[in-house]
Design a protein around this motif. Structure first.
Motif, mmCIF file in Angstrom:
data_model
loop_
_atom_site.group_PDB
_atom_site.id
_atom_site.type_symbol
_atom_site.label_atom_id
_atom_site.label_comp_id
_atom_site.label_asym_id
_atom_site.label_seq_id
_atom_site.Cartn_x
_atom_site.Cartn_y
_atom_site.Cartn_z
ATOM 1 N N ILE A 1 0.859 -1.179 0.000
ATOM 2 C CA ILE A 1 0.000 0.000 0.000
ATOM 3 C C ILE A 1 0.896 1.229 0.000
ATOM 4 O O ILE A 1 1.683 1.441 0.921
ATOM 5 N N ARG A 2 0.786 2.034 -1.067
ATOM 6 C CA ARG A 2 1.650 3.205 -1.221
ATOM 7 C C ARG A 2 0.853 4.493 -1.088
ATOM 8 O O ARG A 2 -0.339 4.522 -1.411
ATOM 9 N N ASP A 3 1.525 5.515 -0.605
ATOM 10 C CA ASP A 3 0.884 6.818 -0.408
ATOM 11 C C ASP A 3 0.946 7.608 -1.709
ATOM 12 O O ASP A 3 2.009 8.124 -2.075
ATOM 13 N N PRO A 4 -0.164 7.753 -2.435
ATOM 14 C CA PRO A 4 -0.125 8.492 -3.702
ATOM 15 C C PRO A 4 0.029 9.989 -3.530
ATOM 16 O O PRO A 4 0.470 10.684 -4.448
ATOM 17 N N GLN A 5 -0.304 10.503 -2.338
ATOM 18 C CA GLN A 5 -0.250 11.941 -2.121
ATOM 19 C C GLN A 5 1.178 12.461 -2.027
ATOM 20 O O GLN A 5 1.409 13.665 -2.184
ATOM 21 N N LEU A 6 2.139 11.575 -1.795
ATOM 22 C CA LEU A 6 3.537 12.010 -1.745
ATOM 23 C C LEU A 6 3.964 12.641 -3.064
ATOM 24 O O LEU A 6 4.724 13.613 -3.088
ATOM 25 N N LEU A 7 3.466 12.097 -4.172
ATOM 26 C CA LEU A 7 3.825 12.629 -5.485
ATOM 27 C C LEU A 7 3.212 14.010 -5.693
ATOM 28 O O LEU A 7 3.832 14.896 -6.290
ATOM 29 N N ASN A 8 1.991 14.204 -5.201
ATOM 30 C CA ASN A 8 1.350 15.515 -5.321
ATOM 31 C C ASN A 8 2.018 16.554 -4.433
ATOM 32 O O ASN A 8 2.104 17.736 -4.786
ATOM 33 N N ASP A 9 2.451 16.126 -3.260
ATOM 34 C CA ASP A 9 3.093 17.063 -2.331
ATOM 35 C C ASP A 9 4.334 17.705 -2.943
ATOM 36 O O ASP A 9 4.622 18.879 -2.699
ATOM 37 N N ARG A 10 5.060 16.946 -3.743
ATOM 38 C CA ARG A 10 6.270 17.496 -4.363
ATOM 39 C C ARG A 10 5.922 18.622 -5.329
ATOM 40 O O ARG A 10 6.657 19.609 -5.438
ATOM 41 N N ILE A 11 4.812 18.477 -6.034
ATOM 42 C CA ILE A 11 4.376 19.533 -6.950
ATOM 43 C C ILE A 11 3.827 20.718 -6.171
ATOM 44 O O ILE A 11 4.111 21.883 -6.507
ATOM 45 N N PHE A 12 3.053 20.457 -5.134
ATOM 46 C CA PHE A 12 2.479 21.536 -4.335
ATOM 47 C C PHE A 12 3.558 22.382 -3.662
ATOM 48 O O PHE A 12 3.375 23.578 -3.439
ATOM 49 N N ARG A 13 4.676 21.756 -3.320
ATOM 50 C CA ARG A 13 5.756 22.517 -2.679
ATOM 51 C C ARG A 13 6.331 23.569 -3.623
ATOM 52 O O ARG A 13 6.844 24.595 -3.172
ATOM 53 N N CYS A 14 6.243 23.321 -4.926
ATOM 54 C CA CYS A 14 6.760 24.297 -5.898
ATOM 55 C C CYS A 14 5.930 25.570 -5.917
ATOM 56 O O CYS A 14 6.402 26.615 -6.386
ATOM 57 N N THR A 15 4.700 25.504 -5.439
ATOM 58 C CA THR A 15 3.830 26.685 -5.386
ATOM 59 C C THR A 15 3.542 27.127 -3.959
ATOM 60 O O THR A 15 2.829 28.112 -3.760
#
Length: 391
Positions: free
Chosen positions: A12-26
């Protein structure tokens, strides 16, 4: 829903980790916000929107330029609105994201391998979407960014002159048609290439949270189907656990729908208009500019995929909530005493409340709406824009 036949060692993997990296750019990452980066991003995209509207006014009457401008401006406006929603709802989103991550870490979320398979089904969809969708989105905008350089190289080779065309439509308040100034403006517009990534991260956040809700409801329905009715104590314990979990799921769902219904309304309207404009451009440019037509075909596919994704998660939420009501109804109530039947009846009444993912709390996302109602709405939208554009 058919279970995926997989090994017992499911990851079971956390898919939100990938989104967090993009959100940090903004700077809008709910886990850790950065006000400086967020302010810069908002100012940058706001300025770009203002200059884009200014450019649209400058070129009224030139169809190609107007269509390009509208596509870029609508995407920028909808993504900026999404950023503001994520930033404004940061505390609520942080709570439900932490709830999702806590559920994934807790061993009590699934008691056996069958329940883990139910959760893995939705978790794998979320993870793969957040893994591949940003790449597809980025490959759509990169050709738009590098195309002016290719055109510049071609024009220089033909007559020795340079075509100083910007990658994205924007009115410049100074003359940038010199090599040094053009290079500065060209680099300045590179940050706009992040916009599709930010947009897909916003969509991915909704997908992750909605499918997590579906997974919990699916596990809850599975537990209800297997509830023990052979003894009063077992039945009481089972009902008590399911009621508590059902209340948690309902609270999670209400928070999700309340925080994202306006963002989904903006996405629904913007995707409809962008899809209409993209199809219009493909039709008028198919025999004239094949490269541009292919680029906009890809854009049309991506926008249509967004609408399908929203419809899919809406359909799954409805399906799983209905399965939950059916699971309560199919409990062997004849083997339960009259006092416990009252508790079961209350559970059945609450289980009949179907959950929906809505846009503005009036449009319900579903696959039927994607294939029928929304198609008719897009056709009317296309007719409106085709008749309103100047000839």
């Amino acid at each position: 829903m058919a279970l995926i036949m997989v090994k017992d060692d499911l990851v079971i993997r956390d898919p939100q980790l990938l989104n967090d990296r993009i959100f940090r750019c903004t700077g809008i990452c709910p886990k850790k916000r950065n006000k400086i980066i967020f302010t810069f991003s908002v100012v940058y995209y706001t300025v770009h929107i203002v200059l884009g509207i200014w450019d649209f006014i400058d070129y009224i009457g030139i169809q190609d330029h107007m269509v390009h401008n509208l596509l870029e401006s609508i995407l920028t406006i909808s993504t900026l609105c999404g950023m503001l929603v994520v930033a404004k709802r940061g505390d609520d989103l942080k709570t439900i994201i932490e709830t999702m991550r806590d559920d994934m870490k807790r061993e009590k979320l699934y008691d056996n391998i069958e329940e883990k398979r139910l959760y893995y089904y939705y978790n794998s969809i979320s993870y793969n979407f957040c893994r591949y969708a940003p790449l597809v989105s980025f490959t759509t905008v990169v050709p738009m960014y590098i195309r002016p350089l290719i055109e510049m190289h071609g024009s220089k080779g033909v007559n020795g002159s340079l075509a100083y065309r910007l990658p994205f439509r924007s009115h410049m308040i100074f003359d940038y048609r010199t090599p040094s100034r053009y290079a500065i403006v060209y680099v300045y517009q590179f940050y706009w290439c992040m916009l599709p990534m930010i947009h897909i991260a916003e969509v991915g956040l909704i997908v992750n949270l909605a499918l997590h809700c579906c997974a919990k409801v699916s596990i809850l329905a599975h537990r209800i189907r297997n509830i023990q009715v052979d003894s009063t104590k077992s039945f009481k314990d089972g009902i008590r656990k399911t009621v508590i979990m059902h209340l948690e799921v309902r609270e999670y769902y209400e928070t999700l729908n309340n925080n994202f219904n306006m963002m989904l309304l903006i996405e629904l309207m913007s995707c409809g208009v962008r899809l209409s404009l993209s199809l219009y451009f493909v039709l008028i440019k198919l025999d004239v500019d094949m490269a541009a037509s292919i680029n906009f075909m890809i854009h049309t596919f991506v926008v249509g995929a967004y609408l399908y994704v929203f419809s899919y998660i809406g359909e799954q939420v409805v399906y799983e909530s209905q399965q939950l009501g059916d699971a309560f109804y199919n409990v062997r109530w004849v083997e339960v005493n009259s006092q416990e039947r009252k508790a079961l009846l209350m559970c059945m009444m609450n289980g009949q409340k179907t959950m929906y993912i809505t846009a503005g709390k009036f449009y319900t996302f579903s696959l039927f709406g994607f294939t029928e109602k929304h198609s008719r709405g897009q056709l009317q939208s296309s007719q409106y824009f085709l008749t309103s554009l100047p000839l």
